[in-house]
Scaffold this active site. Structure first.
Site, PDB file in Angstrom:
ATOM      1  N   LEU A  17       0.815  -1.211   0.000  1.00  0.00           N
ATOM      2  CA  LEU A  17       0.000   0.000   0.000  1.00  0.00           C
ATOM      3  C   LEU A  17       0.848   1.260   0.000  1.00  0.00           C
ATOM      4  CD1 LEU A  17      -2.800  -1.059   2.510  1.00  0.00           C
ATOM      5  CD2 LEU A  17      -3.182  -0.340   0.160  1.00  0.00           C
ATOM      6  N   ASP A  36      11.726   2.820   4.052  1.00  0.00           N
ATOM      7  CA  ASP A  36      11.617   1.388   4.308  1.00  0.00           C
ATOM      8  C   ASP A  36      12.813   0.970   5.158  1.00  0.00           C
ATOM      9  OD1 ASP A  36       9.780  -0.941   2.958  1.00  0.00           O
ATOM     10  OD2 ASP A  36      11.757  -1.731   3.522  1.00  0.00           O
ATOM     11  N   ASN A  89       2.349   5.464   6.902  1.00  0.00           N
ATOM     12  CA  ASN A  89       1.856   4.144   6.522  1.00  0.00           C
ATOM     13  C   ASN A  89       2.599   2.986   7.178  1.00  0.00           C
ATOM     14  OD1 ASN A  89       0.478   2.188   4.499  1.00  0.00           O
ATOM     15  ND2 ASN A  89       2.662   1.850   4.136  1.00  0.00           N
ATOM     16  N   TYR A 155      -2.497  -4.430  17.526  1.00  0.00           N
ATOM     17  CA  TYR A 155      -2.836  -3.717  16.291  1.00  0.00           C
ATOM     18  C   TYR A 155      -4.109  -2.884  16.467  1.00  0.00           C
ATOM     19  CZ  TYR A 155      -3.575  -3.229  11.195  1.00  0.00           C
ATOM     20  OH  TYR A 155      -3.773  -2.754   9.919  1.00  0.00           O
ATOM     21  N   LYS A 159      -4.248   1.166  16.012  1.00  0.00           N
ATOM     22  CA  LYS A 159      -5.069   1.785  14.966  1.00  0.00           C
ATOM     23  C   LYS A 159      -6.194   2.642  15.553  1.00  0.00           C
ATOM     24  CE  LYS A 159      -2.902   0.385  11.298  1.00  0.00           C
ATOM     25  NZ  LYS A 159      -2.117   1.370  10.520  1.00  0.00           N
ATOM     26  N   THR A 189      -2.983  -7.107   0.305  1.00  0.00           N
ATOM     27  CA  THR A 189      -1.595  -6.834   0.667  1.00  0.00           C
ATOM     28  C   THR A 189      -0.996  -8.107   1.237  1.00  0.00           C
ATOM     29  OG1 THR A 189      -2.084  -6.215   2.962  1.00  0.00           O
ATOM     30  CG2 THR A 189      -2.238  -4.464   1.304  1.00  0.00           C
TER      31      THR A 189
END
Length: 311
Positions: A17, A36, A89, A155, A159, A189
């Site tokens: 993504l 990255d 992201n 997670y 989020k 993904t």
């Protein structure tokens, strides 16, 4: 091009993504800082943009620390002369049920997703405010953060926290003309590839074929490119009045998520004692208790996972 002359940072943009977001921002004219942890992956991502005539450089560093956030902003300014857009992201998964989740599993996910978003946004906003830039903050949420999901304590917390921060930042950044929003993407993904429910959709995408309509329409599940357009829109001047929002996108579906609101309210003179709650709670709220987790329609027979033990 709607973003000509703009400069963007996209964390976690070596693949998946994040790469789709970076490529779309570049296609719309923005210069992009790729990020990255893998130098080769980051270099290849840069090459996809520069090879198409765009501008990009890479910062190879794990997101989470203030030092990485500072490095990202510094690279944007030194390489392209400024900063206008930040897309946070970067993320990792360490899925386990609660009793199996270790401190390390929890801390890593919180550090990358939640702390990484916080440190990068803080650094970018400092630059925006000091230089009077009406910048754009675009964070990445998840349906798990909105609804919860089995095995994703870490997670879900990260989020949900990101969306909470976005609402706060929308208030704090309003006077500076900076917007802050969260995207709730649903797409094929590496993270969704292992979910049997989406097997047929991911396989179609990997073959370069269109996903079945059931996924694109009924589930709002699509490709990374289906999400990228919303990122570019929120980064543009056209979205100057959109802030503090959680916006879902995937496949053919676009959604505006609500903010939490009270769904039922009752009053009692003198307040609510234990005895009163025992006696009356079920009558007052029993039929209005809220559901948790995502609820999916049943997969059509032809889209069921093929592996015998995949269900």
């Amino acid at each position: 091009m709607s973003l000509a002359g703009k400069v963007a940072i996209v964390t976690g943009s070596g693949r998946g993504l994040g790469l789709a977001y970076a490529q779309e921002l570049a296609r719309q004219g923005a210069a992009v800082v790729i990020n990255d942890v893998d130098e080769q992956v980051a270099g290849e991502a840069v090459a996809t943009i520069t090879g198409a005539g765009g501008k990009a450089v890479a910062v190879v560093a794990p997101v989470g620390s203030t030092e990485t956030a500072q490095q990202l902003v510094k690279t944007a300014v030194e390489s392209f002369g400024g900063l206008d857009i930040l897309v946070t992201n970067a993320g990792v998964l360490r899925d386990k049920s609660l009793l199996k989740m270790t401190d390390e599993d929890f801390d890593l996910v919180i550090n990358v997703h939640l702390r990484g978003t916080f440190t990068c946004v803080r650094e970018a906003y400092a630059y925006f405010k000091e230089n009077k830039v009406a910048g754009r903050i675009i964070t990445i949420g998840s349906p798990t953060g909105q609804r919860g999901n089995f095995g994703q304590t870490n997670y879900a917390a990260a989020k949900a926290g990101i969306v909470g921060m976005v609402r706060t930042w929308a208030l704090e950044m309003k006077r500076a003309g900076v917007t802050a929003n969260a995207i709730i993407p649903v797409a094929a993904t590496a993270m969704t590839k292992t979910v049997p429910f989406f097997q047929k959709a991911v396989e179609a995408d990997e073959r370069g074929e269109a996903m079945p309509d059931f996924f694109r329409k009924d589930l709002g599940f699509g490709t990374a490119d289906d999400v990228a357009g919303l990122v570019a829109f929120l980064a543009s001047d056209a979205a100057a009045k959109v802030t503090g929002q959680a916006i879902g996108v995937g496949g053919d579906r676009l959604q505006l998520w609500s903010h939490p609101e009270a769904v039922a309210t009752e009053y009692k003179d003198g307040g609510w004692s234990y005895e009163e709650l025992v006696e009356r709670f079920d009558d007052l709220f029993g039929e209005r208790l809220q559901s948790v987790g995502e609820e999916f329609p049943e997969l059509p027979a032809e889209l069921q996972p093929e592996a015998a033990g995949a269900k």
